[in-house]
Design an enzyme around this catalytic site. Structure first.
Site, mmCIF file in Angstrom:
data_model
loop_
_atom_site.group_PDB
_atom_site.id
_atom_site.type_symbol
_atom_site.label_atom_id
_atom_site.label_comp_id
_atom_site.label_asym_id
_atom_site.label_seq_id
_atom_site.Cartn_x
_atom_site.Cartn_y
_atom_site.Cartn_z
ATOM 1 N N GLY A 36 -4.246 33.595 50.262
ATOM 2 C CA GLY A 36 -3.242 33.947 50.021
ATOM 3 C C GLY A 36 -2.400 35.023 50.159
ATOM 4 N N HIS A 37 -2.811 36.604 50.953
ATOM 5 C CA HIS A 37 -2.049 38.045 51.015
ATOM 6 C C HIS A 37 -1.863 36.837 52.417
ATOM 7 C CE1 HIS A 37 -4.678 40.170 48.360
ATOM 8 N NE2 HIS A 37 -3.969 40.419 48.079
ATOM 9 N N GLN A 61 -1.380 51.679 36.940
ATOM 10 C CA GLN A 61 -0.631 49.813 36.699
ATOM 11 C C GLN A 61 -2.349 49.390 36.064
ATOM 12 O OE1 GLN A 61 0.747 48.474 40.269
ATOM 13 N NE2 GLN A 61 -0.752 46.527 39.841
ATOM 14 N N GLN A 155 4.939 39.407 36.517
ATOM 15 C CA GLN A 155 5.028 40.533 37.904
ATOM 16 C C GLN A 155 6.059 39.795 38.393
ATOM 17 O OE1 GLN A 155 2.000 42.886 40.014
ATOM 18 N NE2 GLN A 155 2.345 41.369 41.387
#
Length: 281
Positions: A36-37, A61, A155
């Site tokens: 995915g990255h 976070q 996000q």
């Protein structure tokens, strides 16, 4: 392959591209890279003069210290994957003190209520941490385009709002979710699943697909009831939330209107927390 650990050195190097008018593409990550990255990086390579990838596990976070401790840190393997894709990609891998100047705290952000829904409600302070580090990274890299996966759709919307409210002039690009062959959304957390759990986790996407089919002819309450019942039949899963929300505001929906909706889920399988979402129309 160039790997920078210092802000000033990276900025000095990128000044050359900025002066030449070459667009900078940026893919912020916390490492433990997967396909995915790499798909985000590929899109950046196709659309920009140079691509920068940050690898930084951002402590502010994480509202769960144990989660931060367990998060995989695999810089060497990550660099190999990036190099295999394209050796011209620039890596920025700073230490915590380099990013926070010895004061590892978040700033507080108002994202017009986006931060109060779903992940924000269940992970206090999470989006303050996200906003803090993304703003810092944007100011260092000064990208033309920045790429984020839709798996973290909340996000993505918050980063767009961050750019808008701070007049940063960056194009934030949302990229489709990359899934494993069984439909499980790719995530660095998947590495913590056993082989049996990874196979079982395919159920999450199957149920989301079922919710999408029902959304066309059932009420929102009926769709939510279907999802609740479906997971009750599989006690290995412990849902934290399932929500149907408008894409623009992320506010929970009760009645269907003429707007785009998305279904969101956070669920535990064993001790691993997984999130996923799907467009409903």
């Amino acid at each position: 392959m160039l790997i920078f650990s210092k802000k000033a050195a990276l900025q000095a190097h990128l000044d050359t591209y900025i002066k030449a008018g070459k667009g900078i593409g940026f893919v912020p990550t916390m490492g433990a890279l997967h396909s995915g990255h790499l798909s985000l990086m590929q899109q950046s390579l196709e659309q920009n003069g140079v691509t920068v990838v940050s690898i930084f596990v951002n402590p502010t976070q994480f509202n769960n210290p144990d989660d931060l401790k367990k998060y995989p840190r695999t810089l060497e393997a990550d660099a190999e994957k990036i190099s295999g894709l394209n050796k011209d990609i620039i890596i920025f891998a700073p230490e915590v003190d380099e990013m926070y100047d010895g004061n590892t705290v978040s700033s507080h952000y108002d994202f017009d209520g986006l931060e109060n829904q779903m992940e924000g409600a269940h992970r206090p302070g999470h989006f303050d941490g996200v906003g803090t580090i993304v703003k810092k990274l944007f100011e260092i890299v000064r990208p033309t385009n920045a790429y984020f996966g839709e798996k973290d759709f909340q996000q993505l919307q918050i980063v767009k709002k961050l750019v808008e409210k701070n007049h940063m002039g960056i194009n934030v690009v949302g990229c489709p979710i990359t899934r494993e062959d069984n439909g499980l959304a790719m995530s660095s957390r998947n590495a913590r699943l056993s082989d049996a759990e990874r196979n079982e986790a395919a159920l999450i996407y199957k149920i989301l697909q079922g919710a999408r089919k029902r959304f066309d002819f059932e009420s929102i309450a009926e769709v939510k009831s279907f999802v609740e019942s479906a997971f009750e039949a599989h006690p290995a899963f412990k849902p934290e939330y399932f929500e149907i929300a408008a894409e623009d505001t992320l506010e929970p929906a009760t009645l269907k209107e003429n707007r785009k909706y998305r279904a969101f889920i956070a669920i535990f399988l064993g001790n691993v927390r997984l999130i996923d979402n799907i467009s409903l129309n």
